[in-house]
Design a protein around this motif. Structure first.
Motif, short mmCIF file in Angstrom:
data_model
loop_
_atom_site.label_atom_id
_atom_site.label_comp_id
_atom_site.label_asym_id
_atom_site.label_seq_id
_atom_site.Cartn_x
_atom_site.Cartn_y
_atom_site.Cartn_z
N TRP A 185 27.84 -17.98 -5.64
CA TRP A 185 28.67 -19.20 -5.72
C TRP A 185 28.29 -20.03 -6.95
CZ3 TRP A 185 26.35 -24.08 -5.36
CH2 TRP A 185 27.22 -25.18 -5.28
N THR A 186 27.03 -19.98 -7.35
CA THR A 186 26.52 -20.87 -8.39
C THR A 186 27.22 -20.71 -9.74
OG1 THR A 186 24.36 -20.97 -7.31
CG2 THR A 186 24.44 -21.60 -9.64
N PRO A 187 27.42 -19.49 -10.29
CA PRO A 187 28.06 -19.38 -11.61
C PRO A 187 29.47 -19.97 -11.68
CG PRO A 187 26.87 -17.38 -11.12
CD PRO A 187 26.87 -18.19 -9.85
N PRO A 188 30.39 -19.62 -10.77
CA PRO A 188 31.72 -20.25 -10.90
C PRO A 188 31.68 -21.75 -10.69
CG PRO A 188 31.60 -18.89 -8.91
CD PRO A 188 30.38 -18.58 -9.71
N HIS A 189 30.78 -22.21 -9.85
CA HIS A 189 30.66 -23.65 -9.61
C HIS A 189 30.22 -24.37 -10.89
CE1 HIS A 189 29.40 -27.44 -7.82
NE2 HIS A 189 28.17 -27.25 -8.29
N PHE A 190 29.14 -23.92 -11.51
CA PHE A 190 28.61 -24.62 -12.68
C PHE A 190 29.40 -24.32 -13.95
CE2 PHE A 190 24.82 -25.41 -10.11
CZ PHE A 190 24.56 -26.72 -10.47
N TRP A 191 29.96 -23.12 -14.06
CA TRP A 191 30.76 -22.84 -15.25
C TRP A 191 32.05 -23.64 -15.26
CZ3 TRP A 191 29.70 -16.88 -14.99
CH2 TRP A 191 28.49 -16.61 -15.65
N ALA A 192 32.59 -23.95 -14.07
CA ALA A 192 33.76 -24.83 -14.02
C ALA A 192 33.41 -26.20 -14.59
CB ALA A 192 34.27 -24.96 -12.58
N LEU A 193 32.24 -26.71 -14.22
CA LEU A 193 31.76 -27.97 -14.80
C LEU A 193 31.55 -27.83 -16.31
CD1 LEU A 193 30.48 -30.85 -14.58
CD2 LEU A 193 28.31 -29.68 -14.12
N ALA A 194 30.93 -26.72 -16.71
CA ALA A 194 30.61 -26.52 -18.13
C ALA A 194 31.86 -26.42 -18.99
CB ALA A 194 29.76 -25.26 -18.29
N TYR A 201 27.05 -29.96 -23.77
CA TYR A 201 26.04 -28.90 -23.85
C TYR A 201 25.83 -28.45 -25.29
CZ TYR A 201 26.04 -28.45 -18.76
OH TYR A 201 25.91 -28.70 -17.42
N ALA A 202 26.90 -28.35 -26.05
CA ALA A 202 26.78 -27.93 -27.45
C ALA A 202 25.98 -28.96 -28.25
CB ALA A 202 28.17 -27.76 -28.07
N ARG A 203 26.23 -30.23 -28.01
CA ARG A 203 25.52 -31.29 -28.72
C ARG A 203 24.02 -31.25 -28.40
NH1 ARG A 203 28.99 -34.77 -27.68
NH2 ARG A 203 28.12 -35.58 -25.75
N ALA A 204 23.68 -30.88 -27.17
CA ALA A 204 22.28 -30.82 -26.75
C ALA A 204 21.62 -29.49 -27.08
CB ALA A 204 22.16 -31.10 -25.25
N GLY A 205 22.41 -28.52 -27.56
CA GLY A 205 21.85 -27.21 -27.90
C GLY A 205 21.56 -26.33 -26.71
N VAL A 206 22.24 -26.59 -25.59
CA VAL A 206 22.06 -25.76 -24.38
C VAL A 206 23.10 -24.64 -24.42
CG1 VAL A 206 22.07 -25.72 -21.87
CG2 VAL A 206 21.22 -27.74 -23.08
N PRO A 207 22.67 -23.37 -24.39
CA PRO A 207 23.61 -22.25 -24.58
C PRO A 207 24.37 -21.88 -23.31
CG PRO A 207 21.39 -21.39 -24.30
CD PRO A 207 21.26 -22.89 -24.28
N MET A 208 25.11 -22.84 -22.77
CA MET A 208 25.96 -22.52 -21.63
C MET A 208 27.07 -21.57 -22.09
SD MET A 208 24.75 -23.95 -18.91
CE MET A 208 26.08 -24.11 -17.73
N LEU A 209 27.61 -20.82 -21.16
CA LEU A 209 28.56 -19.77 -21.49
C LEU A 209 29.76 -20.26 -22.30
CD1 LEU A 209 28.94 -16.71 -21.10
CD2 LEU A 209 30.32 -17.23 -19.07
N PRO A 210 30.37 -21.42 -22.00
CA PRO A 210 31.48 -21.86 -22.84
C PRO A 210 31.08 -22.13 -24.28
CG PRO A 210 31.45 -23.06 -20.76
CD PRO A 210 30.16 -22.31 -20.84
N VAL A 211 29.81 -22.47 -24.51
CA VAL A 211 29.33 -22.75 -25.86
C VAL A 211 29.10 -21.46 -26.63
CG1 VAL A 211 27.47 -23.80 -27.22
CG2 VAL A 211 28.28 -24.91 -25.11
N THR A 212 28.50 -20.46 -25.98
CA THR A 212 28.12 -19.23 -26.67
C THR A 212 29.23 -18.18 -26.70
OG1 THR A 212 27.17 -18.29 -24.64
CG2 THR A 212 25.70 -19.58 -26.06
N ALA A 213 30.00 -18.07 -25.63
CA ALA A 213 31.03 -17.03 -25.54
C ALA A 213 32.45 -17.58 -25.61
CB ALA A 213 30.85 -16.23 -24.24
N GLY A 214 32.58 -18.88 -25.50
CA GLY A 214 33.91 -19.49 -25.58
C GLY A 214 34.52 -19.71 -24.21
N PRO A 215 35.50 -20.62 -24.13
CA PRO A 215 36.11 -20.95 -22.84
C PRO A 215 36.88 -19.81 -22.19
CG PRO A 215 37.26 -22.05 -24.65
CD PRO A 215 36.02 -21.47 -25.22
#
Length: 304
Positions: A185-194, A201-215
């Motif tokens: 459940w965790t990935p779809p939950h948090f990726w929806a937020l991301a 996340y990009a400004r803070a340099g955190v490599p969340m999936l939307p930042v590294t792989a795109g929306p």
């Protein structure tokens, strides 16, 4: 593993009790306590109310300790992100040293009391949960890989197993299933937020999936995980661990999760894309709550 640069030390003494409560991440703690309670109640062995209360209290305190240590380490990026910059450390109300001491004290207390008053297995699992969240996820995965939420989600999924072990002194397939449901459940939950916080996340340099792989890739991953999650959440029924009420709730809410994930996948631009992601994020919280609430009710009122 490089120590991040924290905000400058402050004099201290500016913190109120509410600041220390905020360090515990009370909203996360409430989810941990609730899922742990379900694990405790669903365990096959009867547990004395005092032992049950002690176990839940220690799990709650352990979750709070992990939250405080997470905020201590992440104070530098929390100061950059709009949704976290008002937290006690970046806002200058609690020093990093105070947060570290607070978190370590709570961690040692929770594990020690659980081991002394309940059993060693549950204490070991709680210690592993705190270690995994603070060291493996916060200090390593969060800043190094877009799979941070996928792997790190194990820490948030373990509380039902900790409580199960507290009640029974063992783990079982049912407790593993409870962990697996939260884990997937965790990935779809948090990726929806991301998706709608990607700039943060990009400004803070955190490599969340939307930042590294795109929306678009994030939307695809959300849909894939949701398509796996919905049938997984129905497995307790197939194995005889859950009844008709859970079967209905799981089927209906699982269909809702899939419908919303498809909407996120299809809506890719404009305000509608943001709204679709927000709807999935909000519903995912309700989804997990309803699943575990139904398991709890079925345990308390057999035969419904």
């Amino acid at each position: 593993m490089e120590k991040p640069g924290h905000a400058p030390e402050i004099a201290g003494g500016m913190a109120s009790p509410s600041d220390y409560i905020a360090l515990l991440k009370p909203r996360v703690m409430s989810l941990v306590v609730f899922t742990a309670l379900v694990g405790l109640v669903r365990a096959p062995d009867h547990v004395h109310p005092v032992i049950a209360f002690t176990a839940i209290l220690c799990i709650a305190v352990g979750a709070g300790a992990a939250g405080a240590l997470n905020m201590w380490w992440d104070a530098d990026i929390d100061a950059i992100m709009s949704r976290t910059r008002k937290r006690p450390i970046p806002a200058g109300r609690v020093t990093p040293k105070e947060a570290l001491a607070f978190g370590m004290t709570l961690a040692c207390f929770s594990v020690g009391v659980l081991g002394l008053l309940v059993n060693a297995l549950s204490a070991a699992l709680l210690a592993f949960t705190i270690f995994f969240y603070v060291v493996i996820y916060t200090m390593w995965l969060k800043r190094s890989t877009s799979q941070n939420i996928v792997i790190g989600g194990l820490a948030g999924a373990l509380p039902p197993m900790v409580a199960w072990a507290a009640a029974s002194g063992s783990v079982s397939l049912e407790s593993v299933l409870l962990v697996a449901i939260i884990f997937f459940w965790t990935p779809p939950h948090f990726w929806a937020l991301a998706l709608y916080r990607a700039d943060d996340y990009a400004r803070a340099g955190v490599p969340m999936l939307p930042v590294t792989a795109g929306p678009d890739e994030t939307r695809r991953q959300i849909l894939l995980y949701t398509l796996f999650l919905a049938p997984l959440a129905f497995v307790p029924v197939l194995l005889g661990y859950a009844g008709i009420a859970y079967a209905i709730v799981s089927a209906v809410t699982g269909a809702g999760m899939i419908w919303l994930a498809v909407a996120v996948y299809r809506q890719r631009t404009g305000d509608e894309a943001v709204r679709a992601a927000r709807r999935l994020f909000g519903f995912s919280i309700l989804y997990l709550f309803l699943l575990f609430a139904t398991l709890l009710v079925e345990a308390v009122i057999p035969g419904i």
